[in-house]
Design an enzyme around this catalytic site. Structure first.
Site, PDB file in Angstrom:
ATOM      1  N   GLU A 237      20.624 -25.583  79.065  1.00  0.00           N
ATOM      2  CA  GLU A 237      21.382 -25.004  77.953  1.00  0.00           C
ATOM      3  C   GLU A 237      22.442 -25.983  77.435  1.00  0.00           C
ATOM      4  OE1 GLU A 237      22.243 -20.936  79.131  1.00  0.00           O
ATOM      5  OE2 GLU A 237      20.288 -20.320  78.359  1.00  0.00           O
TER       6      GLU A 237
HETATM    7  C1  HEC Z   1      20.793 -22.994  74.595  1.00  0.00           C
HETATM    8  C2  HEC Z   1      21.003 -21.596  74.226  1.00  0.00           C
HETATM    9  C3  HEC Z   1      22.240 -20.913  74.727  1.00  0.00           C
HETATM   10  C4  HEC Z   1      23.532 -21.382  74.705  1.00  0.00           C
HETATM   11  C5  HEC Z   1      24.051 -22.700  74.194  1.00  0.00           C
HETATM   12  C6  HEC Z   1      24.350 -20.310  75.220  1.00  0.00           C
HETATM   13  N1  HEC Z   1      23.568 -19.231  75.527  1.00  0.00           N
HETATM   14 FE1  HEC Z   1      24.232 -17.442  76.153  1.00  0.00          FE
HETATM   15  N2  HEC Z   1      22.334 -16.878  76.533  1.00  0.00           N
HETATM   16  C7  HEC Z   1      21.200 -17.610  76.249  1.00  0.00           C
HETATM   17  C8  HEC Z   1      20.052 -17.001  76.870  1.00  0.00           C
HETATM   18  C9  HEC Z   1      18.620 -17.484  76.776  1.00  0.00           C
HETATM   19  C10 HEC Z   1      20.530 -15.881  77.572  1.00  0.00           C
HETATM   20  C11 HEC Z   1      19.703 -14.949  78.468  1.00  0.00           C
HETATM   21  C12 HEC Z   1      19.455 -15.692  79.787  1.00  0.00           C
HETATM   22  C13 HEC Z   1      18.923 -14.854  80.913  1.00  0.00           C
HETATM   23  O1  HEC Z   1      18.979 -13.640  80.838  1.00  0.00           O
HETATM   24  O2  HEC Z   1      18.461 -15.429  81.918  1.00  0.00           O
HETATM   25  C14 HEC Z   1      21.975 -15.813  77.326  1.00  0.00           C
HETATM   26  C15 HEC Z   1      22.810 -14.807  77.777  1.00  0.00           C
HETATM   27  C16 HEC Z   1      24.152 -14.715  77.468  1.00  0.00           C
HETATM   28  C17 HEC Z   1      24.993 -13.574  77.761  1.00  0.00           C
HETATM   29  C18 HEC Z   1      24.559 -12.278  78.402  1.00  0.00           C
HETATM   30  C19 HEC Z   1      24.324 -11.209  77.374  1.00  0.00           C
HETATM   31  C20 HEC Z   1      23.734  -9.977  77.976  1.00  0.00           C
HETATM   32  O3  HEC Z   1      23.552  -8.998  77.248  1.00  0.00           O
HETATM   33  O4  HEC Z   1      23.438  -9.947  79.176  1.00  0.00           O
HETATM   34  C21 HEC Z   1      26.256 -13.876  77.327  1.00  0.00           C
HETATM   35  C22 HEC Z   1      27.488 -12.996  77.385  1.00  0.00           C
HETATM   36  C23 HEC Z   1      26.200 -15.219  76.801  1.00  0.00           C
HETATM   37  N3  HEC Z   1      24.903 -15.688  76.877  1.00  0.00           N
HETATM   38  C24 HEC Z   1      27.297 -15.929  76.352  1.00  0.00           C
HETATM   39  C25 HEC Z   1      27.256 -17.301  76.100  1.00  0.00           C
HETATM   40  C26 HEC Z   1      28.432 -18.137  76.006  1.00  0.00           C
HETATM   41  C27 HEC Z   1      29.864 -17.653  76.147  1.00  0.00           C
HETATM   42  C28 HEC Z   1      27.998 -19.401  75.749  1.00  0.00           C
HETATM   43  C29 HEC Z   1      28.814 -20.652  75.623  1.00  0.00           C
HETATM   44  C30 HEC Z   1      29.660 -20.994  76.741  1.00  0.00           C
HETATM   45  C31 HEC Z   1      26.533 -19.325  75.681  1.00  0.00           C
HETATM   46  N4  HEC Z   1      26.132 -18.047  75.921  1.00  0.00           N
HETATM   47  C32 HEC Z   1      25.716 -20.396  75.385  1.00  0.00           C
HETATM   48  C33 HEC Z   1      21.174 -18.758  75.487  1.00  0.00           C
HETATM   49  C34 HEC Z   1      22.274 -19.568  75.271  1.00  0.00           C
END
Ligand code: HEC
Ligand code: HEC
Length: 352
Positions: free
Chosen positions: A126
């Site tokens: 990521e």
């Molecule tokens: C490259 C893409 C990517 C980036 C950059 C990213 N995310 Fe995500 N995010 C995802 C994905 C894919 C998931 C689900 C992963 C899983 O469930 O295993 C996720 C899940 C989440 C969730 C959980 C939501 C839920 O309903 O459970 C949160 C909150 C979140 N991200 C916040 C952030 C934050 C804050 C950042 C920066 C620090 C960030 N993400 C950066 C792709 C990304």
């Protein structure tokens, strides 16, 4: 009777966050942890950090890359974006209303927004950032030093404070006042007649409210619906690498031969959690396609078809519903019209 007793027990312990089984509730107040109170300055700081590409190793990605306000804080892809040369393996969920989740991620591996925020920064596929380096990068920006001092009382910039500010920003992303909220507060004419029929199917014949209930329309549980694998998982060796990597760091014994997403099992190692995924909130669902943990369904009609058929192969969580074509359409209209919150204006922050 048993259900009523379980419902009562759940109701007492987690009301108002989880709600009573089968019962829909209007949007409630956001739970704010005592250790990270909301202030306007903290939310503003968190917003800047959320959009700041310094948080990624190569400076190309911010949290908003995959949680884009223009895409209802998701990224609109089946399988989410990724760090260059790698591939992600799951669908990016919306951040709207994440504040209400008891478990974060599709497999529930994080328990708070503070804890969650550091995962993507460290994740090799990521943001792939070194947190010690990131702290120094943020510390080297005078505006940030000033803002951290205002928000936390001293100029110390740590990964934990960065996560706290981001979490505070995320807790400001709440979608209330959907047509469903108006209906639940007593406005009988809030929904169009077709959406209203869809609502009746949602809580009745469709059995959707068995799992999608409370104010966030989710039960804080994990179910193995046997959603089919996304074919990309079979085709792309980069996804295989990601899958095996996550399994390896989750201490999954046979990670090298793992060919599918084990879901909640990765966390609990309990056989009943094999391929179980968290029940997602359905709020804002009209804007967060494609659907399911692997984005396998492009439209709500496809999702409804999946539930109507009784879920995936040999699952034991669901039974066929025998909805007529008209009922399926009404259910779709309810999901599309009823669950989207009032639009608020959004302004992008100026990154220092
Ligand atoms: C490259 C893409 C990517 C980036 C950059 C990213 N995310 Fe995500 N995010 C995802 C994905 C894919 C998931 C689900 C992963 C899983 O469930 O295993 C996720 C899940 C989440 C969730 C959980 C939501 C839920 O309903 O459970 C949160 C909150 C979140 N991200 C916040 C952030 C934050 C804050 C950042 C920066 C620090 C960030 N993400 C950066 C792709 C990304
Ligand atoms: C047994 C519990 C259960 C029942 C009953 C149930 N769901 Fe779900 N629902 C889930 C789970 C778990 C997922 C996530 C599956 C995944 O990601 O693989 C889900 C996913 C969804 C999604 C996709 C959400 C997203 O953000 O990707 C929609 C839409 C949905 N359900 C609607 C419905 C409707 C409509 C009904 C009734 C016809 C229904 N559900 C019945 C548990 C349930």
């Amino acid at each position: 009777m048993k259900r009523i007793v379980i419902g009562l027990i759940l109701g007492i312990f987690c009301f108002p966050v989880c709600g009573v089984t089968g019962q829909l509730e209007p949007m409630g107040d956001v739970p704010i942890p005592k250790g990270n109170l909301q202030t306007t300055e903290k939310v503003e700081l968190g917003k800047k950090l959320f959009f700041d590409r310094r948080l990624s190793g190569d400076g190309t990605m911010s949290c908003a890359t995959c949680h884009d306000p223009k895409q209802s804080y998701s990224d609109g892809l089946e399988i989410s974006l990724n760090y260059p040369t790698t591939r992600n393996w799951r669908n990016s969920p919306t951040i709207i209303n994440a504040a209400f989740q008891l478990y974060l991620f599709h497999d529930g591996r994080a328990a708070s927004l503070e804890e969650q925020a550091l995962f993507p920064m460290m994740s090799a596929f990521e943001m792939n950032q070194n947190l010690d380096f990131m702290e120094e990068e943020i510390r080297s920006v005078p505006e940030y030093v000033e803002e951290f001092t205002t928000v936390f009382g001293d100029p110390d910039i740590t990964r934990d404070r960065i996560a706290m500010a981001i979490a505070a920003f995320e807790r400001s992303l709440i979608s209330g006042d959907a047509l469903l909220d108006r209906l639940l507060r007593g406005d009988e004419s809030a929904l169009s007649p077709e959406a209203r029929q869809g609502y009746e199917i949602f809580i009745g014949k469709g059995k959707c409210a068995d799992c999608h209930y409370g104010s966030k329309l989710a039960d804080d549980r994990f179910h193995a619906l046997q959603v089919e694998e996304n074919p990309e998982h079979l085709k792309d060796p980069r996804i295989a690498a990601t899958r095996r990597f996550v399994a390896k760091v989750s201490h999954f014994e046979n990670y090298r031969t793992l060919a599918e997403d084990p879901g909640r099992f990765l966390i609990t190692k309990d056989a009943k959690d094999w391929k179980a995924f968290r029940t997602p909130s359905l709020r804002e669902i009209a804007g967060t396609a494609p659907y399911m943990h692997n984005g396998i369904y492009a439209t709500l009609a496809e999702v409804i078809e999946f539930f109507n058929a009784g879920g995936g192969k040999s699952n034991t969580a669901l039974k066929p519903l025998q909805l007529t074509a008209a009922e399926k359409k009404q259910l779709e209209i309810f999901l599309e019209e009823g669950l989207t919150g009032a639009t608020t204006t959004f302004s992008y922050p100026k990154i220092p």
